[in-house]
Each structure stands twice: as structure tokens, then as C-alpha cells.
Design a protein around this motif. Structure first.
Motif, PDB file in Angstrom:
ATOM      1  N   HIS A   1     -36.935 123.860 -27.756  1.00  0.00           N
ATOM      2  CA  HIS A   1     -36.918 124.506 -29.065  1.00  0.00           C
ATOM      3  C   HIS A   1     -35.765 124.048 -29.954  1.00  0.00           C
ATOM      4  O   HIS A   1     -35.573 124.601 -31.036  1.00  0.00           O
ATOM      5  CB  HIS A   1     -36.864 126.031 -28.902  1.00  0.00           C
ATOM      6  N   ASP A   2     -35.001 123.070 -29.515  1.00  0.00           N
ATOM      7  CA  ASP A   2     -33.927 122.544 -30.365  1.00  0.00           C
ATOM      8  C   ASP A   2     -34.539 121.681 -31.465  1.00  0.00           C
ATOM      9  O   ASP A   2     -35.225 120.700 -31.194  1.00  0.00           O
ATOM     10  CB  ASP A   2     -32.943 121.720 -29.548  1.00  0.00           C
ATOM     11  N   SER A   3     -34.286 122.058 -32.704  1.00  0.00           N
ATOM     12  CA  SER A   3     -34.857 121.357 -33.849  1.00  0.00           C
ATOM     13  C   SER A   3     -34.014 120.129 -34.200  1.00  0.00           C
ATOM     14  O   SER A   3     -32.783 120.189 -34.226  1.00  0.00           O
ATOM     15  CB  SER A   3     -34.922 122.309 -35.039  1.00  0.00           C
ATOM     16  N   HIS A   4     -34.690 118.997 -34.458  1.00  0.00           N
ATOM     17  CA  HIS A   4     -33.999 117.766 -34.845  1.00  0.00           C
ATOM     18  C   HIS A   4     -34.751 117.101 -36.002  1.00  0.00           C
ATOM     19  O   HIS A   4     -35.980 117.098 -36.028  1.00  0.00           O
ATOM     20  CB  HIS A   4     -33.923 116.787 -33.670  1.00  0.00           C
ATOM     21  N   THR A   5     -33.972 116.534 -36.932  1.00  0.00           N
ATOM     22  CA  THR A   5     -34.552 115.822 -38.068  1.00  0.00           C
ATOM     23  C   THR A   5     -34.217 114.338 -37.953  1.00  0.00           C
ATOM     24  O   THR A   5     -33.069 113.967 -37.663  1.00  0.00           O
ATOM     25  CB  THR A   5     -34.031 116.374 -39.404  1.00  0.00           C
ATOM     26  N   TYR A   6     -35.219 113.499 -38.171  1.00  0.00           N
ATOM     27  CA  TYR A   6     -35.074 112.049 -38.069  1.00  0.00           C
ATOM     28  C   TYR A   6     -35.472 111.418 -39.400  1.00  0.00           C
ATOM     29  O   TYR A   6     -36.473 111.825 -40.009  1.00  0.00           O
ATOM     30  CB  TYR A   6     -35.969 111.503 -36.951  1.00  0.00           C
ATOM     31  N   LYS A   7     -34.701 110.442 -39.842  1.00  0.00           N
ATOM     32  CA  LYS A   7     -34.998 109.747 -41.090  1.00  0.00           C
ATOM     33  C   LYS A   7     -35.765 108.466 -40.787  1.00  0.00           C
ATOM     34  O   LYS A   7     -35.315 107.637 -39.982  1.00  0.00           O
ATOM     35  CB  LYS A   7     -33.721 109.430 -41.864  1.00  0.00           C
ATOM     36  N   VAL A   8     -36.928 108.332 -41.409  1.00  0.00           N
ATOM     37  CA  VAL A   8     -37.738 107.120 -41.290  1.00  0.00           C
ATOM     38  C   VAL A   8     -37.904 106.597 -42.712  1.00  0.00           C
ATOM     39  O   VAL A   8     -38.868 106.920 -43.406  1.00  0.00           O
ATOM     40  CB  VAL A   8     -39.103 107.408 -40.641  1.00  0.00           C
ATOM     41  N   GLY A   9     -36.923 105.823 -43.173  1.00  0.00           N
ATOM     42  CA  GLY A   9     -36.915 105.419 -44.574  1.00  0.00           C
ATOM     43  C   GLY A   9     -36.790 106.647 -45.464  1.00  0.00           C
ATOM     44  O   GLY A   9     -35.847 107.440 -45.331  1.00  0.00           O
ATOM     45  N   SER A  10     -37.734 106.814 -46.370  1.00  0.00           N
ATOM     46  CA  SER A  10     -37.716 107.964 -47.288  1.00  0.00           C
ATOM     47  C   SER A  10     -38.447 109.181 -46.723  1.00  0.00           C
ATOM     48  O   SER A  10     -38.670 110.155 -47.446  1.00  0.00           O
ATOM     49  CB  SER A  10     -38.351 107.569 -48.624  1.00  0.00           C
ATOM     50  N   ILE A  11     -38.810 109.117 -45.444  1.00  0.00           N
ATOM     51  CA  ILE A  11     -39.460 110.245 -44.790  1.00  0.00           C
ATOM     52  C   ILE A  11     -38.451 110.983 -43.916  1.00  0.00           C
ATOM     53  O   ILE A  11     -37.744 110.357 -43.110  1.00  0.00           O
ATOM     54  CB  ILE A  11     -40.638 109.785 -43.905  1.00  0.00           C
ATOM     55  N   ASP A  12     -38.371 112.299 -44.075  1.00  0.00           N
ATOM     56  CA  ASP A  12     -37.619 113.147 -43.151  1.00  0.00           C
ATOM     57  C   ASP A  12     -38.620 113.800 -42.209  1.00  0.00           C
ATOM     58  O   ASP A  12     -39.486 114.570 -42.649  1.00  0.00           O
ATOM     59  CB  ASP A  12     -36.849 114.234 -43.894  1.00  0.00           C
ATOM     60  N   LEU A  13     -38.513 113.493 -40.924  1.00  0.00           N
ATOM     61  CA  LEU A  13     -39.403 114.063 -39.913  1.00  0.00           C
ATOM     62  C   LEU A  13     -38.606 115.045 -39.060  1.00  0.00           C
ATOM     63  O   LEU A  13     -37.641 114.664 -38.393  1.00  0.00           O
ATOM     64  CB  LEU A  13     -39.991 112.958 -39.029  1.00  0.00           C
ATOM     65  N   THR A  14     -38.996 116.310 -39.082  1.00  0.00           N
ATOM     66  CA  THR A  14     -38.333 117.336 -38.281  1.00  0.00           C
ATOM     67  C   THR A  14     -39.281 117.802 -37.181  1.00  0.00           C
ATOM     68  O   THR A  14     -40.406 118.224 -37.462  1.00  0.00           O
ATOM     69  CB  THR A  14     -37.923 118.545 -39.141  1.00  0.00           C
ATOM     70  N   ILE A  15     -38.820 117.697 -35.938  1.00  0.00           N
ATOM     71  CA  ILE A  15     -39.570 118.249 -34.810  1.00  0.00           C
ATOM     72  C   ILE A  15     -38.960 119.608 -34.486  1.00  0.00           C
ATOM     73  O   ILE A  15     -37.835 119.706 -34.002  1.00  0.00           O
ATOM     74  CB  ILE A  15     -39.517 117.312 -33.587  1.00  0.00           C
ATOM     75  N   ARG A  16     -39.701 120.656 -34.809  1.00  0.00           N
ATOM     76  CA  ARG A  16     -39.201 122.016 -34.634  1.00  0.00           C
ATOM     77  C   ARG A  16     -39.284 122.482 -33.189  1.00  0.00           C
ATOM     78  O   ARG A  16     -38.432 123.234 -32.717  1.00  0.00           O
ATOM     79  CB  ARG A  16     -39.994 122.984 -35.527  1.00  0.00           C
ATOM     80  N   GLU A  17     -40.348 122.086 -32.506  1.00  0.00           N
ATOM     81  CA  GLU A  17     -40.497 122.480 -31.110  1.00  0.00           C
ATOM     82  C   GLU A  17     -41.439 121.515 -30.406  1.00  0.00           C
ATOM     83  O   GLU A  17     -42.273 120.855 -31.043  1.00  0.00           O
ATOM     84  CB  GLU A  17     -41.034 123.909 -30.990  1.00  0.00           C
ATOM     85  N   ALA A  18     -41.270 121.414 -29.096  1.00  0.00           N
ATOM     86  CA  ALA A  18     -42.177 120.633 -28.249  1.00  0.00           C
ATOM     87  C   ALA A  18     -42.466 121.472 -27.010  1.00  0.00           C
ATOM     88  O   ALA A  18     -41.559 122.088 -26.445  1.00  0.00           O
ATOM     89  CB  ALA A  18     -41.552 119.300 -27.866  1.00  0.00           C
ATOM     90  N   LYS A  19     -43.724 121.509 -26.602  1.00  0.00           N
ATOM     91  CA  LYS A  19     -44.111 122.300 -25.436  1.00  0.00           C
ATOM     92  C   LYS A  19     -45.128 121.527 -24.605  1.00  0.00           C
ATOM     93  O   LYS A  19     -45.886 120.708 -25.137  1.00  0.00           O
ATOM     94  CB  LYS A  19     -44.763 123.628 -25.855  1.00  0.00           C
ATOM     95  N   ILE A  20     -45.156 121.824 -23.323  1.00  0.00           N
ATOM     96  CA  ILE A  20     -46.269 121.421 -22.474  1.00  0.00           C
ATOM     97  C   ILE A  20     -47.001 122.709 -22.107  1.00  0.00           C
ATOM     98  O   ILE A  20     -46.400 123.643 -21.565  1.00  0.00           O
ATOM     99  CB  ILE A  20     -45.804 120.675 -21.213  1.00  0.00           C
ATOM    100  N   LEU A  21     -48.276 122.760 -22.423  1.00  0.00           N
ATOM    101  CA  LEU A  21     -49.082 123.966 -22.238  1.00  0.00           C
ATOM    102  C   LEU A  21     -50.290 123.678 -21.364  1.00  0.00           C
ATOM    103  O   LEU A  21     -50.881 122.590 -21.446  1.00  0.00           O
ATOM    104  CB  LEU A  21     -49.559 124.488 -23.598  1.00  0.00           C
ATOM    105  N   HIS A  22     -50.638 124.648 -20.546  1.00  0.00           N
ATOM    106  CA  HIS A  22     -51.908 124.574 -19.806  1.00  0.00           C
ATOM    107  C   HIS A  22     -52.926 125.410 -20.577  1.00  0.00           C
ATOM    108  O   HIS A  22     -52.659 126.555 -20.927  1.00  0.00           O
ATOM    109  CB  HIS A  22     -51.754 125.122 -18.389  1.00  0.00           C
ATOM    110  N   PHE A  23     -54.089 124.818 -20.847  1.00  0.00           N
ATOM    111  CA  PHE A  23     -55.074 125.458 -21.716  1.00  0.00           C
ATOM    112  C   PHE A  23     -56.421 125.542 -21.018  1.00  0.00           C
ATOM    113  O   PHE A  23     -56.912 124.553 -20.464  1.00  0.00           O
ATOM    114  CB  PHE A  23     -55.219 124.646 -23.007  1.00  0.00           C
ATOM    115  N   LYS A  24     -56.992 126.731 -21.044  1.00  0.00           N
ATOM    116  CA  LYS A  24     -58.365 126.939 -20.589  1.00  0.00           C
ATOM    117  C   LYS A  24     -59.167 127.378 -21.807  1.00  0.00           C
ATOM    118  O   LYS A  24     -59.151 128.545 -22.181  1.00  0.00           O
ATOM    119  CB  LYS A  24     -58.427 128.006 -19.496  1.00  0.00           C
ATOM    120  N   PRO A  25     -59.865 126.444 -22.469  1.00  0.00           N
ATOM    121  CA  PRO A  25     -60.574 126.798 -23.705  1.00  0.00           C
ATOM    122  C   PRO A  25     -61.722 127.774 -23.443  1.00  0.00           C
ATOM    123  O   PRO A  25     -62.313 127.784 -22.360  1.00  0.00           O
ATOM    124  CB  PRO A  25     -61.127 125.455 -24.205  1.00  0.00           C
ATOM    125  N   ASP A  26     -62.012 128.565 -24.451  1.00  0.00           N
ATOM    126  CA  ASP A  26     -63.192 129.412 -24.406  1.00  0.00           C
ATOM    127  C   ASP A  26     -64.445 128.535 -24.292  1.00  0.00           C
ATOM    128  O   ASP A  26     -64.469 127.399 -24.784  1.00  0.00           O
ATOM    129  CB  ASP A  26     -63.260 130.272 -25.668  1.00  0.00           C
TER     130      ASP A  26
END
Length: 211
Positions: A75-100
């Protein structure tokens, strides 16, 4: 008459058990967690269960889209500069999913498993320039267990790839099904940045996320 009374009592007992079961499911997501502020105005995805309150490993939730369990979270938020783009990753998770069951056909284009693990990100993309730009926050993703997926494998389909208006912003989820869940880190390769004439103006970046 005794049989009628017995059946009524049995029905009440079963109903009570069902109610308690649903309460126990809800309790697993109702600790002190609150929905993070970066989800303000976010519209829930029609294909994937709501995970906004799932912030700790082992938490579980169920809704009309299916069942989710957290296997890893960052959940540590990080911002990365890709030229004129600011990309912020707010969270990353690994989830197990059983779809309906109603979503099985949708997921068959990604996997034939009835339930699976996936890596999920909530990102913000900001165009800091005065011209339209084209960008994909995750072009290629490599896991520490040796798997590789691309932007075409995204299950959220929230239109985060492509053109971003001048000084515009996009936010939302990206998710990628994985077969090997023993992942402790991932490497993200963003796309290059292109102008509206499809001319490459900035190189992409490589980003590492640890779980």
C-alpha cells in the motif's frame, strides 16, 4: 401437529444459520479499514468483486460478482515520471478470485480455471503537458516466479491505456491473472509515450514492486 411444529423450528434454525454465515463473511472485511480516499468517485467494475476494503493479507469478501481473498498487499504509494506523464501506483495486491457463475464466460477468454489468482493495481495517470499524449501504464509485467503478461491480458478493461487529454488525468484498476501465486516481486514495463501523431517522444520506464 408435532411434525408441523418441528418443520417450522427447523426452518427457523436453518434461516438463522444462513444469516450468521453471511454475518461472518462480512466480519472478515469490517475491521478498522476504511476505503482509501483515492477511490473517491471510482465506479465499481462490473467484472471483478469490490476489493476497496481489503487491505490486509487473509481478508475475504463476497459480493454478487464473486469471492475475493487477499494473498499479498503493498500500500505504499509511489509516483514515477515517464516524460510528461506522472504515473502513481497507489496499491498493488495479489488476490484469489472465485467469480460468480454469471461471469464464467467472460473469464474463459483469459483462463479455463473456475477460480484463480491475479495481480491488481490501482493507478493514477496524469498528463502534465499541454498536448494530448498516448501511454499505457503497464505494457509488460514480469513476476518473480517467471510469468509474463501484457496489457492485452488486463481483466478490468477500464480504458486506462491510450490517449490522455492535455493536463488530463485517469485513474482506476488494472489486473492480470497469474498461474503461479508464489510471487514476492514484480517488474512493470510501461509503454513509451507518444504524441497524437503516434511519434514516440519519451522512452518507457521499468518499475519494480515488492510484496
Amino acid at each position: 401437529m408435532k411434525q408441523v411444529i418441528y418443520l417450522c423450528l427447523l426452518l427457523i434454525t436453518l434461516t438463522g444459520c444462513s444469516f450468521n454465515d453471511e454475518k461472518s463473511v462480512a466480519a472478515k472485511t469490517s475491521s478498522n479499514n476504511t476505503i482509501p480516499s483515492y477511490y473517491d468517485d471510482y465506479i465499481l467494475n462490473p467484472q471483478v468483486s469490490d476489493d476497496r476494503l481489503l487491505q490486509e493479507v487473509g481478508q475475504f469478501s463476497r459480493d454478487n460478482r464473486g469471492e475475493l481473498t487477499v494473498k499479498a498487499a503493498e500500500h505504499d504509494s509511489h509516483t514515477y515520471k515517464v516524460g510528461s506523464i506522472d504515473l502513481t501506483i497507489r496499491e498493488a495486491k495479489i488476490l484469489h478470485f472465485k467469480p460468480d457463475y454469471s461471469l464464467i464466460d467472460f473469464y474463459h477468454s483469459y483462463t479455463h480455471d473456475q477460480e484463480f489468482d491475479f495481480i491488481k493495481f490501482f493507478v493514477e495517470i496524469k498528463n502534465t503537458s499541454n498536448q494530448p499524449l498516448k501511454f499505457a501504464p503497464i505494457a509488460i509485467l514480469n513476476t518473480s516466479s517467471g510469468e509474463k503478461v501484457t496489457f492485452e491480458d488486463d481483466i478490468y478493461l477500464e480504458d486506462l491505456n491510450g490517449e490522455i487529454a492535455p493536463n488530463g488525468m485517469k485513474n482506476g484498476n488494472l489486473g492480470f491473472i497469474i498461474e503461479k501465486s508464489n510471487v514476492n516481486s514484480i517488474e512493470i514495463m510501461t509503454s513509451d509515450v507518444f504524441n497524437e501523431k503516434d511519434e514516440m517522444i519519451y522512452d518507457g520506464e521499468t518499475i519494480r514492486v515488492e510484496f
